[in-house]
Design a protein around this motif. Structure first.
Motif, PDB file in Angstrom:
ATOM      1  N   ALA A 183     -17.510   8.268   2.104  1.00  0.00           N
ATOM      2  CA  ALA A 183     -17.268   7.272   3.146  1.00  0.00           C
ATOM      3  C   ALA A 183     -16.027   6.426   2.872  1.00  0.00           C
ATOM      4  CB  ALA A 183     -18.486   6.360   3.294  1.00  0.00           C
ATOM      5  N   ARG A 184     -15.335   6.700   1.753  1.00  0.00           N
ATOM      6  CA  ARG A 184     -14.164   5.890   1.409  1.00  0.00           C
ATOM      7  C   ARG A 184     -12.877   6.696   1.602  1.00  0.00           C
ATOM      8  NH1 ARG A 184     -14.084   1.275  -0.823  1.00  0.00           N
ATOM      9  NH2 ARG A 184     -16.130   1.500  -1.816  1.00  0.00           N
ATOM     10  N   PRO A 185     -12.004   6.274   2.515  1.00  0.00           N
ATOM     11  CA  PRO A 185     -10.698   6.937   2.662  1.00  0.00           C
ATOM     12  C   PRO A 185      -9.845   6.763   1.408  1.00  0.00           C
ATOM     13  CG  PRO A 185     -11.218   5.576   4.581  1.00  0.00           C
ATOM     14  CD  PRO A 185     -12.207   5.214   3.511  1.00  0.00           C
ATOM     15  N   ILE A 186      -8.979   7.730   1.172  1.00  0.00           N
ATOM     16  CA  ILE A 186      -8.085   7.699   0.015  1.00  0.00           C
ATOM     17  C   ILE A 186      -6.675   8.026   0.488  1.00  0.00           C
ATOM     18  CG2 ILE A 186      -7.589   8.639  -2.271  1.00  0.00           C
ATOM     19  CD1 ILE A 186     -10.499   9.581  -2.395  1.00  0.00           C
ATOM     20  N   TYR A 187      -5.728   7.198   0.084  1.00  0.00           N
ATOM     21  CA  TYR A 187      -4.327   7.425   0.433  1.00  0.00           C
ATOM     22  C   TYR A 187      -3.475   7.414  -0.830  1.00  0.00           C
ATOM     23  CZ  TYR A 187      -5.701   6.315   5.240  1.00  0.00           C
ATOM     24  OH  TYR A 187      -6.305   6.311   6.469  1.00  0.00           O
ATOM     25  N   GLY A 188      -2.421   8.207  -0.814  1.00  0.00           N
ATOM     26  CA  GLY A 188      -1.429   8.147  -1.871  1.00  0.00           C
ATOM     27  C   GLY A 188      -0.234   7.336  -1.409  1.00  0.00           C
ATOM     28  N   VAL A 189       0.350   6.588  -2.319  1.00  0.00           N
ATOM     29  CA  VAL A 189       1.555   5.802  -2.023  1.00  0.00           C
ATOM     30  C   VAL A 189       2.685   6.403  -2.838  1.00  0.00           C
ATOM     31  CG1 VAL A 189       2.615   3.514  -2.062  1.00  0.00           C
ATOM     32  CG2 VAL A 189       0.142   3.736  -1.689  1.00  0.00           C
ATOM     33  N   GLN A 190       3.668   6.994  -2.160  1.00  0.00           N
ATOM     34  CA  GLN A 190       4.749   7.650  -2.885  1.00  0.00           C
ATOM     35  C   GLN A 190       6.103   7.339  -2.277  1.00  0.00           C
ATOM     36  OE1 GLN A 190       3.648  11.785  -2.803  1.00  0.00           O
ATOM     37  NE2 GLN A 190       4.846  12.183  -0.988  1.00  0.00           N
TER      38      GLN A 190
ATOM     39  N   HIS B  65     -15.851   4.867   6.546  1.00  0.00           N
ATOM     40  CA  HIS B  65     -15.872   3.505   7.077  1.00  0.00           C
ATOM     41  C   HIS B  65     -15.642   2.440   6.011  1.00  0.00           C
ATOM     42  CE1 HIS B  65     -19.980   4.175   5.564  1.00  0.00           C
ATOM     43  NE2 HIS B  65     -20.022   2.867   5.379  1.00  0.00           N
ATOM     44  N   LEU B  66     -15.620   2.824   4.746  1.00  0.00           N
ATOM     45  CA  LEU B  66     -15.396   1.851   3.678  1.00  0.00           C
ATOM     46  C   LEU B  66     -13.909   1.519   3.561  1.00  0.00           C
ATOM     47  CD1 LEU B  66     -17.741   3.355   0.920  1.00  0.00           C
ATOM     48  CD2 LEU B  66     -18.236   1.450   2.480  1.00  0.00           C
ATOM     49  N   ASP B  67     -13.617   0.395   2.911  1.00  0.00           N
ATOM     50  CA  ASP B  67     -12.215   0.039   2.678  1.00  0.00           C
ATOM     51  C   ASP B  67     -11.554   1.118   1.816  1.00  0.00           C
ATOM     52  OD1 ASP B  67     -12.361  -2.360   4.091  1.00  0.00           O
ATOM     53  OD2 ASP B  67     -13.040  -3.478   2.331  1.00  0.00           O
ATOM     54  N   PRO B  68     -10.363   1.563   2.193  1.00  0.00           N
ATOM     55  CA  PRO B  68      -9.720   2.664   1.467  1.00  0.00           C
ATOM     56  C   PRO B  68      -9.169   2.239   0.110  1.00  0.00           C
ATOM     57  CG  PRO B  68      -8.257   1.821   3.150  1.00  0.00           C
ATOM     58  CD  PRO B  68      -9.572   1.114   3.340  1.00  0.00           C
ATOM     59  N   VAL B  69      -8.916   3.238  -0.719  1.00  0.00           N
ATOM     60  CA  VAL B  69      -8.230   3.010  -1.984  1.00  0.00           C
ATOM     61  C   VAL B  69      -6.853   3.658  -1.884  1.00  0.00           C
ATOM     62  CG1 VAL B  69      -9.333   5.053  -3.034  1.00  0.00           C
ATOM     63  CG2 VAL B  69      -8.290   3.302  -4.494  1.00  0.00           C
ATOM     64  N   PHE B  70      -5.839   2.931  -2.332  1.00  0.00           N
ATOM     65  CA  PHE B  70      -4.458   3.399  -2.298  1.00  0.00           C
ATOM     66  C   PHE B  70      -4.022   3.734  -3.724  1.00  0.00           C
ATOM     67  CE2 PHE B  70      -5.051   0.966   1.518  1.00  0.00           C
ATOM     68  CZ  PHE B  70      -4.319   1.641   2.478  1.00  0.00           C
ATOM     69  N   CYS B  71      -3.650   4.989  -3.940  1.00  0.00           N
ATOM     70  CA  CYS B  71      -3.278   5.491  -5.264  1.00  0.00           C
ATOM     71  C   CYS B  71      -1.755   5.519  -5.376  1.00  0.00           C
ATOM     72  CB  CYS B  71      -3.854   6.884  -5.474  1.00  0.00           C
ATOM     73  SG  CYS B  71      -5.650   6.984  -5.247  1.00  0.00           S
TER      74      CYS B  71
ATOM     75  N   LEU C   6      -6.617  -0.757  -5.023  1.00  0.00           N
ATOM     76  CA  LEU C   6      -5.423  -0.128  -5.577  1.00  0.00           C
ATOM     77  C   LEU C   6      -5.749   0.587  -6.884  1.00  0.00           C
ATOM     78  CD1 LEU C   6      -3.009  -3.119  -4.980  1.00  0.00           C
ATOM     79  CD2 LEU C   6      -2.808  -0.893  -3.861  1.00  0.00           C
ATOM     80  N   LEU C   7      -5.083   1.701  -7.090  1.00  0.00           N
ATOM     81  CA  LEU C   7      -5.234   2.476  -8.321  1.00  0.00           C
ATOM     82  C   LEU C   7      -3.871   3.027  -8.696  1.00  0.00           C
ATOM     83  CD1 LEU C   7      -7.986   5.044  -9.199  1.00  0.00           C
ATOM     84  CD2 LEU C   7      -5.595   5.748  -9.303  1.00  0.00           C
ATOM     85  N   GLY C   8      -3.563   2.999  -9.984  1.00  0.00           N
ATOM     86  CA  GLY C   8      -2.283   3.544 -10.416  1.00  0.00           C
ATOM     87  C   GLY C   8      -2.379   4.158 -11.795  1.00  0.00           C
ATOM     88  N   MET C   9      -1.628   5.226 -11.990  1.00  0.00           N
ATOM     89  CA  MET C   9      -1.593   5.933 -13.265  1.00  0.00           C
ATOM     90  C   MET C   9      -0.234   5.731 -13.924  1.00  0.00           C
ATOM     91  SD  MET C   9      -2.200  10.029 -13.906  1.00  0.00           S
ATOM     92  CE  MET C   9      -3.789   9.960 -13.053  1.00  0.00           C
ATOM     93  N   SER C  10      -0.246   5.346 -15.197  1.00  0.00           N
ATOM     94  CA  SER C  10       0.976   5.170 -15.970  1.00  0.00           C
ATOM     95  C   SER C  10       1.886   4.148 -15.269  1.00  0.00           C
ATOM     96  CB  SER C  10       1.655   6.531 -16.154  1.00  0.00           C
ATOM     97  OG  SER C  10       2.732   6.443 -17.044  1.00  0.00           O
ATOM     98  N   PHE C  11       3.130   4.524 -14.968  1.00  0.00           N
ATOM     99  CA  PHE C  11       4.024   3.637 -14.215  1.00  0.00           C
ATOM    100  C   PHE C  11       3.366   3.153 -12.929  1.00  0.00           C
ATOM    101  CE2 PHE C  11       6.899   3.507 -10.566  1.00  0.00           C
ATOM    102  CZ  PHE C  11       7.805   2.512 -10.932  1.00  0.00           C
ATOM    103  N   GLY C  12       2.575   4.030 -12.311  1.00  0.00           N
ATOM    104  CA  GLY C  12       1.898   3.661 -11.075  1.00  0.00           C
ATOM    105  C   GLY C  12       0.947   2.496 -11.243  1.00  0.00           C
ATOM    106  N   GLY C  13       0.411   2.318 -12.452  1.00  0.00           N
ATOM    107  CA  GLY C  13      -0.448   1.173 -12.711  1.00  0.00           C
ATOM    108  C   GLY C  13       0.331  -0.129 -12.722  1.00  0.00           C
ATOM    109  N   VAL C  14       1.512  -0.103 -13.341  1.00  0.00           N
ATOM    110  CA  VAL C  14       2.371  -1.292 -13.337  1.00  0.00           C
ATOM    111  C   VAL C  14       2.759  -1.641 -11.905  1.00  0.00           C
ATOM    112  CG1 VAL C  14       4.531  -2.288 -14.185  1.00  0.00           C
ATOM    113  CG2 VAL C  14       3.244  -0.697 -15.631  1.00  0.00           C
ATOM    114  N   LEU C  15       3.076  -0.612 -11.128  1.00  0.00           N
ATOM    115  CA  LEU C  15       3.457  -0.829  -9.733  1.00  0.00           C
ATOM    116  C   LEU C  15       2.258  -1.284  -8.895  1.00  0.00           C
ATOM    117  CD1 LEU C  15       5.575  -0.773  -7.551  1.00  0.00           C
ATOM    118  CD2 LEU C  15       5.354   1.724  -7.440  1.00  0.00           C
ATOM    119  N   ALA C  16       1.078  -0.711  -9.139  1.00  0.00           N
ATOM    120  CA  ALA C  16      -0.126  -1.135  -8.416  1.00  0.00           C
ATOM    121  C   ALA C  16      -0.428  -2.605  -8.691  1.00  0.00           C
ATOM    122  CB  ALA C  16      -1.315  -0.263  -8.815  1.00  0.00           C
TER     123      ALA C  16
END
Length: 228
Positions: free
Chosen positions: A60-67, A33-39, A100-110
């Protein structure tokens, strides 16, 4: 303002990434039910590097990947890519804050997605950047593929390298906007990518140093705490 926390003495185990998903918004965990985090995906465009995050984040926190989309469409700029992903994210997260969460290039994009969402009047909650440097974001796609282990479908190597090459071109031309809020920047020992974000963040940059910012054994609890 900078807060530095050195956790480099802690031992970590390596991630065992799962098979990568196909959809642009790939469900890692949909319940809660918590606000999700998008990776947000790294340079090669897939999100299996985030497979270990769910173990450490509140159930309780949904997690989604953005690809990258399966259609193979290529954005003309990183800002355009961020806008496209922002469209997809708000279709999933129709109200509440977007984390939002991002790793490496994903951080710049996040970060770019966060700036885009704020420009639309959408609340961005936590913004977490892992080993992400807006100044030195360039990386070799082949090295990234090697770091992803043996679980990925190697029949897609050429496609992934093409995505990495295109994304590398985008990030070289990208000038980050200003994000109004605080960020969590986690860097591997020997780097200090968090400091490079100061010109692009109007808020507090909280920095952690860890042996490996790609491992969620330590990074996961940090992310969970920051999301709370």
């Amino acid at each position: 303002m900078t807060v530095v926390n050195d956790l480099s003495h802690l031992a970590l185990t390596e991630l065992d990434p799962s098979d990568y998903a196909v959809p642009t918004i790939a469900p890692i965990r949909t319940s809660g039910h918590l606000d999700p985090v998008f990776c947000v995906h790294p340079l090669v465009g897939v999100v299996d590097c985030y497979a270990g995050l769910a173990t450490h984040v509140d159930d309780a926190r949904p997690i989604y990947g953005v690809q990258v989309p399966a259609s193979g469409e290529r954005a003309e700029s990183l800002a355009a890519l961020a806008a496209s992903y922002a469209d997809d994210i708000v279709r999933v997260q129709t109200d509440g804050a977007v984390h939002l969460l991002g790793m490496s290039f994903g951080g710049v994009l996040a970060h770019a997605i966060a700036v885009e969402l704020q420009g639309r009047g959408i609340t961005v909650g936590a913004l977490t950047l892992l080993d992400s440097d807006p100044v030195h974001a360039r990386a070799e796609g082949a090295d990234l593929l090697a770091s992803m282990g043996d679980e990925i479908d190697r029949s897609h190597v050429e496609e992934l390298l093409a995505v990495a090459s295109h994304n590398d071109e985008l990030v070289q031309r990208h000038l980050p906007g200003i994000y109004f809020g605080d960020i969590l920047a986690v860097s591997s020992v020997g780097t200090d990518s968090g400091s490079a974000w100061h010109p692009f963040v109007c808020g507090t940059v909280t920095k952690y140093l860890v042996p490996d910012a790609a491992s969620f054994d330590v990074v996961g609890p940090l992310v969970d705490s920051y999301l709370s």
